[in-house]
Design an enzyme around this catalytic site. Structure first.
Site, PDB file in Angstrom:
ATOM      1  N   HIS A  37       3.810   3.070  13.380  1.00  0.00           N
ATOM      2  CA  HIS A  37       2.799   3.870  13.358  1.00  0.00           C
ATOM      3  C   HIS A  37       3.207   5.237  14.300  1.00  0.00           C
ATOM      4  O   HIS A  37       2.450   6.389  14.224  1.00  0.00           O
ATOM      5  CB  HIS A  37       1.430   3.729  13.845  1.00  0.00           C
ATOM      6  CG  HIS A  37       0.633   2.854  12.878  1.00  0.00           C
ATOM      7  ND1 HIS A  37      -0.620   2.526  13.034  1.00  0.00           N
ATOM      8  CD2 HIS A  37       1.080   2.034  11.940  1.00  0.00           C
ATOM      9  CE1 HIS A  37      -1.111   1.721  12.065  1.00  0.00           C
ATOM     10  NE2 HIS A  37      -0.037   1.478  11.099  1.00  0.00           N
ATOM     11  N   GLU A  58      -5.244   1.751   2.683  1.00  0.00           N
ATOM     12  CA  GLU A  58      -5.100   0.525   3.570  1.00  0.00           C
ATOM     13  C   GLU A  58      -5.343   0.821   4.985  1.00  0.00           C
ATOM     14  O   GLU A  58      -5.781   0.442   5.509  1.00  0.00           O
ATOM     15  CB  GLU A  58      -3.547  -0.093   3.211  1.00  0.00           C
ATOM     16  CG  GLU A  58      -3.325  -1.441   3.953  1.00  0.00           C
ATOM     17  CD  GLU A  58      -2.821  -1.313   5.517  1.00  0.00           C
ATOM     18  OE1 GLU A  58      -2.860  -2.295   6.042  1.00  0.00           O
ATOM     19  OE2 GLU A  58      -2.424  -0.254   6.069  1.00  0.00           O
ATOM     20  N   HIS A 112       0.927  -1.260   0.132  1.00  0.00           N
ATOM     21  CA  HIS A 112       0.026   0.039  -0.098  1.00  0.00           C
ATOM     22  C   HIS A 112       0.855   1.309  -0.182  1.00  0.00           C
ATOM     23  O   HIS A 112       1.817   1.311   0.687  1.00  0.00           O
ATOM     24  CB  HIS A 112      -1.083   0.093   1.200  1.00  0.00           C
ATOM     25  CG  HIS A 112      -0.422   0.198   2.564  1.00  0.00           C
ATOM     26  ND1 HIS A 112      -0.170   1.454   3.260  1.00  0.00           N
ATOM     27  CD2 HIS A 112       0.011  -0.672   3.478  1.00  0.00           C
ATOM     28  CE1 HIS A 112       0.166   1.170   4.196  1.00  0.00           C
ATOM     29  NE2 HIS A 112       0.146  -0.074   4.629  1.00  0.00           N
ATOM     30  N   ASP A 136       3.908  -6.077   3.545  1.00  0.00           N
ATOM     31  CA  ASP A 136       3.835  -5.214   4.355  1.00  0.00           C
ATOM     32  C   ASP A 136       4.506  -5.627   5.933  1.00  0.00           C
ATOM     33  O   ASP A 136       5.199  -6.631   5.854  1.00  0.00           O
ATOM     34  CB  ASP A 136       2.103  -5.041   5.065  1.00  0.00           C
ATOM     35  CG  ASP A 136       1.855  -3.714   5.417  1.00  0.00           C
ATOM     36  OD1 ASP A 136       2.686  -2.858   5.830  1.00  0.00           O
ATOM     37  OD2 ASP A 136       0.483  -3.503   5.420  1.00  0.00           O
TER      38      ASP A 136
END
Length: 372
Positions: free
Chosen positions: A338, A221, A75, A244
């Site tokens: 993240h 995504e 993604h 990923d």
């Protein structure tokens, strides 16, 4: 600072990763990455299309005419925030776009995308340490308490900059070379996968596989896994491989709960389950598991395995389309996921690219996915 030269096909995986990490492309606003990866894949495929959603599809025909297509995808989008309100005094209120960890936001530098495309720099506000009551010093503010300070003194000044309700916000992009061939950067999730995808395209241009291969750079995504599913519905692949990251558990506070270590090589997902809100996950097709194991053995590559609760990839929805698409997650270990400074090993990414090369080079032209 490394610079991109248009038409240069002699880029290393690290070059591509740096280019992509320094490109801002939030979910639903992926155009900068769409342009970048379409250009890079275009050096190796003459059959590229972009659908109305934004998915980029580069086709690589099989060595001999066959019906089956293998879909390999990563993604392009990154998580961020969306402006929900402009206060009278010029502060911006936001909501999360994807799984942004609220505990890392205070004091972060961010970029706000204006209506003209210009990027405005801001700082996520946090109370000054000297004036913070003792009761608040160890609390994590929730997103409804978060705000961005761009230095403006009024809502009118914010409007003049082209910042409106719905404007997207991203971490300030960074990319740094660290020790032991490791790097830190913004949105290594999933720009690492995109860099590997282009490397695979370079291989396929010179070495057609036994099966048709379509490399897909997907969108949205981070916003509930939307893009790859639409691409799979169009392509109707015989199998799909998601590229990923997987969260590494090898930092001091973690104690390797899933056994995954940076520098330990690529990873195959054997079980993932989100467990929060989106009750979805992937238990890979046994035939694909056998195929990945064989590819790693042929190429003499290390292969870590993970079974993790709390993770989810595009494969969780791709597996459900076209009456069922056999799917598997192939990953590389990443720390600090993240946040604005994720960390991974270039060795792991290079070995993941080698693993994918071994898989596609030996993927059967008439693979039987039935389970007996």
């Amino acid at each position: 600072m490394w610079e991109w030269n248009e038409g240069n096909t002699q880029m290393t995986l690290a070059d591509r990763l740096e280019r992509y990490c320094l490109t801002i492309a939030t979910s639903g606003r992926e155009e900068p990455m769409v342009r970048a990866i379409r250009e890079d894949l275009g050096a190796f495929s003459s059959d590229i299309s972009t659908d109305s959603f934004g998915n980029v599809m580069a086709r690589f025909p099989a060595a001999a005419p066959v019906e089956d297509t293998l879909m390999v995808f990563a993604h392009t989008d990154q998580l961020g925030m969306v402006v929900t309100k402009v206060e009278d005094d010029g502060f911006l209120r936001v909501v999360r776009l994807g799984g942004v960890p609220e505990r890392v936001l205070p004091g972060s530098v961010v970029k706000i995308q204006s209506s003209s495309g210009h990027l405005v720099t801001g700082v996520m506000g946090t109370p000054p340490h000297h004036l913070t009551p003792e009761s608040m010093k160890y609390q994590v503010p929730t997103i409804d308490k978060a705000y961005i300070d761009i230095g403006a003194e009024s809502a009118a000044e914010v409007a003049e900059l082209g910042i409106e309700i719905g404007a997207h916000v991203a971490y300030e992009p960074r990319f740094e070379r660290l020790q032991n061939n490791r790097v830190s950067g913004t949105s290594i999730d999933d720009r690492g996968g995109c860099a590997v995808l282009v490397g695979l395209g370079e291989y396929l241009a010179a070495h057609p596989a036994p099966v048709n291969v379509v490399l897909v750079a997907t969108v949205q995504e981070e916003f509930n896994l939307r893009g790859a599913m639409l691409a799979a519905e169009k392509l109707k692949p015989v199998a799909a491989i998601s590229v990923d990251l997987v969260a590494a558990g090898d930092t001091p506070e973690m104690g390797t709960p899933n056994g995954i270590e940076v520098g330990g090589g690529p990873v195959m997902g054997l079980y993932s389950f989100h467990g929060r809100g989106t009750l979805n996950g992937v238990i890979p097709h046994p035939g694909l598991v056998h195929m990945v194991d064989g590819a790693a053995e042929r190429a003499s590559l290390p292969l870590q395995r993970h079974a993790t609760v709390g993770l989810l990839t595009d494969a969780s929805y791709v597996q459900l389309v076209n009456g069922g698409t056999p799917s598997v997650d192939l990953c590389w270990p990443t720390r600090y996921t993240h946040t604005g400074v994720e960390l991974c090993s270039l060795d792991d990414l290079e070995q993941l690219q080698a693993l994918l090369t071994s898989i596609v080079a030996n993927f059967p032209a008439d693979w039987d996915s039935s389970r007996h």
